[in-house]
Design a protein around this motif. Structure first.
Motif, mmCIF file in Angstrom:
data_model
loop_
_atom_site.group_PDB
_atom_site.id
_atom_site.type_symbol
_atom_site.label_atom_id
_atom_site.label_comp_id
_atom_site.label_asym_id
_atom_site.label_seq_id
_atom_site.Cartn_x
_atom_site.Cartn_y
_atom_site.Cartn_z
ATOM 1 N N LEU A 26 2.551 59.402 56.980
ATOM 2 C CA LEU A 26 2.998 60.191 58.132
ATOM 3 C C LEU A 26 3.541 61.547 57.688
ATOM 4 O O LEU A 26 3.188 62.591 58.248
ATOM 5 N N LEU B 158 -7.702 53.868 79.687
ATOM 6 C CA LEU B 158 -6.373 54.455 79.520
ATOM 7 C C LEU B 158 -5.428 53.903 80.578
ATOM 8 O O LEU B 158 -4.275 53.584 80.300
ATOM 9 N N LEU B 162 -1.845 52.095 79.991
ATOM 10 C CA LEU B 162 -0.581 52.603 80.523
ATOM 11 C C LEU B 162 0.087 51.583 81.433
ATOM 12 O O LEU B 162 1.313 51.450 81.438
ATOM 13 N N PRO C 96 4.455 60.181 67.658
ATOM 14 C CA PRO C 96 3.833 59.461 66.542
ATOM 15 C C PRO C 96 4.854 59.017 65.498
ATOM 16 O O PRO C 96 4.685 57.951 64.887
ATOM 17 N N VAL C 97 5.917 59.820 65.313
ATOM 18 C CA VAL C 97 6.945 59.432 64.346
ATOM 19 C C VAL C 97 7.609 58.132 64.801
ATOM 20 O O VAL C 97 7.756 57.178 64.029
ATOM 21 N N VAL C 100 5.266 55.132 64.309
ATOM 22 C CA VAL C 100 5.190 54.630 62.935
ATOM 23 C C VAL C 100 6.461 53.859 62.584
ATOM 24 O O VAL C 100 6.410 52.807 61.933
ATOM 25 N N MET C 101 7.617 54.360 63.062
ATOM 26 C CA MET C 101 8.875 53.660 62.779
ATOM 27 C C MET C 101 8.878 52.271 63.422
ATOM 28 O O MET C 101 9.345 51.299 62.823
ATOM 29 N N LEU C 103 6.284 50.491 64.020
ATOM 30 C CA LEU C 103 5.360 49.683 63.230
ATOM 31 C C LEU C 103 6.042 49.167 61.958
ATOM 32 O O LEU C 103 5.902 47.993 61.596
ATOM 33 N N LEU C 138 2.244 53.756 72.327
ATOM 34 C CA LEU C 138 0.786 53.863 72.276
ATOM 35 C C LEU C 138 0.252 54.527 73.545
ATOM 36 O O LEU C 138 -0.555 55.463 73.498
ATOM 37 N N TYR C 140 1.860 56.405 75.666
ATOM 38 C CA TYR C 140 2.341 57.782 75.760
ATOM 39 C C TYR C 140 1.461 58.714 74.926
ATOM 40 O O TYR C 140 0.997 59.758 75.413
ATOM 41 N N ALA C 142 -1.559 58.152 73.890
ATOM 42 C CA ALA C 142 -2.922 58.169 74.430
ATOM 43 C C ALA C 142 -3.022 59.103 75.624
ATOM 44 O O ALA C 142 -4.015 59.810 75.790
ATOM 45 N N LEU C 218 10.575 65.754 60.366
ATOM 46 C CA LEU C 218 9.210 65.574 60.870
ATOM 47 C C LEU C 218 9.070 66.122 62.279
ATOM 48 O O LEU C 218 8.074 66.763 62.615
ATOM 49 N N ARG C 222 6.582 69.060 63.237
ATOM 50 C CA ARG C 222 5.476 68.829 64.168
ATOM 51 C C ARG C 222 5.629 69.687 65.421
ATOM 52 O O ARG C 222 4.638 70.121 65.997
#
Lengths: 50, 218, 244
Positions: A26, B158, B162, C96-97, C100-101, C103, C138, C140, C142, C218, C222
């Protein structure tokens, strides 16, 4: 610094391995993208001024 | 608002409106489950309420993207938006129409489908009651999701992504109340929570749906 | 001088650019020190054996996963109320940060649960809540990816974030009602009687500080990238219009 993980070695190591890989991935991705976009930006700005 | 509601109902019932599709889907899912888990009557009657809840939820999901997409494609949506009716009311009317054409039939169909899953006699009233209480919430939440994704091409997948997480609390309380009712346990708490979610969603989500419709039509 | 001055993208970049290397460096330093300390220099706990070392990853990532979502919620609110672009982009940058956290928290939790509870996954309320949180992240991300117009995307994702927060909270209570858990109570508490022993506590705090710094670095990085990308796109359009 002796390290005795005992019977849980695989669990501890896989937790660390996967987590560090995700963190490094990341960070590396964000950092590379940051540098690339910044360079691109500077190039475009120079082009506009010159 | 009444005119819009009636129009949506007529459109849904007409051929190609997808009125029967979600019911057929519900039936097929229910029939497939015994093939997957085996025909033992005990197992089926134990997981029955939960299976029917999930089936009803998925069948609801299936019909969501038609809600605004059809009006968006043929250009009716901007026309509806320019009418004096506020978009919040439009969203509410759409949700009510959706519930009348999917939620209500699904609730009624759940009882006969329960026979296929060997439900015990005590389970039926609870199953129908929880579905009747819970499916309006599913429709309103789904309307919000459909309004959110109306401008996106091929937004169906999608939309599911959601909406499904938003369905979690409704599913938990609904299926839990149905399960407890079937086993003769205390049901007041999950039933009240389920009713609370439905009323809260009915009261608040049309505003959110109206807001995102306005953004999407800008 | 008010905090809203940083809502100016130029000012934001000028202010944060020098901060980023420091935060990033500090984050790496803290995480490396904390993890080495925790991994090599702390004893095994009676009940957990060596698996206690997982805590230095599990607790900080879980904290950031939750607080990352809260930060996105605040940023979304600021965007909806005050229409500062930086705020919307910061929310986009954080997603995304946080994902990953989440995950990492899930993975370390599963690996830890395997020897302790005898199962990789239990439908325990805390674990389940995190799985649901992951699904929200996910969706959000997407939604951001799916909408081409940036302002529209910012509006829609902000509303999704608000509605999602309410439902995430509801899910949390629903899940607790649904199943009482195996997971122990909160690890961190100011009450020293309750929280874990000092040997584990100090490196854990170092790790938490590292994760917080990493999150800050991050997100700033970003956000800067997103601001520049937007500007680049605007310039591109300008050039096209000039050429036409």
């Amino acid at each position: 610094m002796t390290l005795e993980l005992g019977k849980y070695a695989s669990e501890v190591l896989s937790a660390y391995g996967v987590s560090l890989a995700l963190l490094v991935g990341l960070s590396g991705w964000s950092w590379r993208r940051y540098r690339r976009v910044k360079a691109e930006m500077e190039r475009v700005e120079r082009g506009r001024d010159g | 608002m009444k005119a819009l509601l009636l129009r949506d109902l007529r459109l849904a019932v007409r051929a190609g409106g997808g009125f029967g599709l979600s019911l057929a889907f519900f039936l097929i899912v229910t029939v497939l489950v015994p093939f997957a888990v085996g025909p033992e009557a005990d197992t089926l009657s134990r997981i029955g309420p939960g299976v029917l809840w999930v089936g009803a939820l998925l069948a609801t999901l299936l019909s969501l993207d038609r809600q605004f997409a059809l009006d968006h494609e043929d250009g009716a949506l901007p026309l509806i938006a320019t009418s004096p009716l506020p978009l919040e009311a439009v969203a509410l009317a759409k949700a009510v129409a959706h519930w009348l054409t999917t939620g209500l039939p699904l609730t009624l169909a759940a009882a006969p489908l329960g026979i296929l899953l060997n439900l015990e006699g005590a389970s039926f009233p609870w199953l129908v009651l929880t579905l009747a209480l819970g499916t309006p919430a599913l429709s309103v939440i789904g309307t919000f999701g459909a309004a959110l994704t109306v401008g996106i091409k091929r937004g169906g997948l999608l939309l599911s992504l959601l909406v499904l997480p938003l369905y979690v609390p409704t599913l938990i309380f609904g299926a839990e109340a149905a399960r407890r009712g079937a086993m003769g346990l205390e049901v007041a708490t999950p039933l009240l929570m389920l009713a609370g979610i439905t009323l809260g969603a009915l009261a608040l989500l049309p505003f959110a749906a109206g807001a995102v419709l306005r953004i999407n039509l800008r | 001088m008010s905090i809203w001055e940083y809502a100016n993208p130029k000012k934001f970049i000028a202010t944060t650019a020098p901060v980023i290397p420091w935060a990033f460096g500090g984050a790496i330093l803290c995480i490396v020190v904390g993890l080495i300390w925790g991994f090599f220099l702390t004893p095994d706990a009676d009940r957990f054996g060596s698996t206690v070392k997982i805590i230095y990853l599990h607790v900080p990532s879980a904290m950031i996963a939750i607080n990352g979502w809260i930060m996105m919620l605040v940023a979304s609110l600021i965007w909806l109320i005050r229409r500062h672009h930086v705020s919307a982009l910061a929310a986009k940058a954080a997603a995304p940060v946080g994902m990953v956290m989440t995950l990492i928290a899930l993975w370390t939790g599963a690996v830890w649960g395997q020897p302790m509870w005898g199962t990789w996954w239990a439908w325990d309320p805390r674990l389940t809540s995190f799985l649901i949180l992951f699904l929200f992240y996910l969706g959000y991300v997407a939604l951001w990816e799916a909408i081409p117009d940036p302002d529209q995307a910012a509006d829609l994702t902000s509303v999704l974030c608000l509605v999602g927060s309410v439902f995430a909270l509801l899910s949390r209570y629903a899940v607790y009602f649904w199943n009482q858990g195996l997971h122990q109570g909160a690890t961190l508490s100011m009450d020293s009687e309750q929280h874990i022993a000092d040997v584990f506590w100090v490196p854990l705090v170092v790790c938490i500080a590292g994760f917080i710094l990493l999150f800050v670095a991050l997100v700033l990085m970003r956000t800067g990238t997103e601001i520049r990308l937007r500007r680049l796109r605007a310039l591109e359009r300008q050039a096209q219009r000039a050429a036409a």
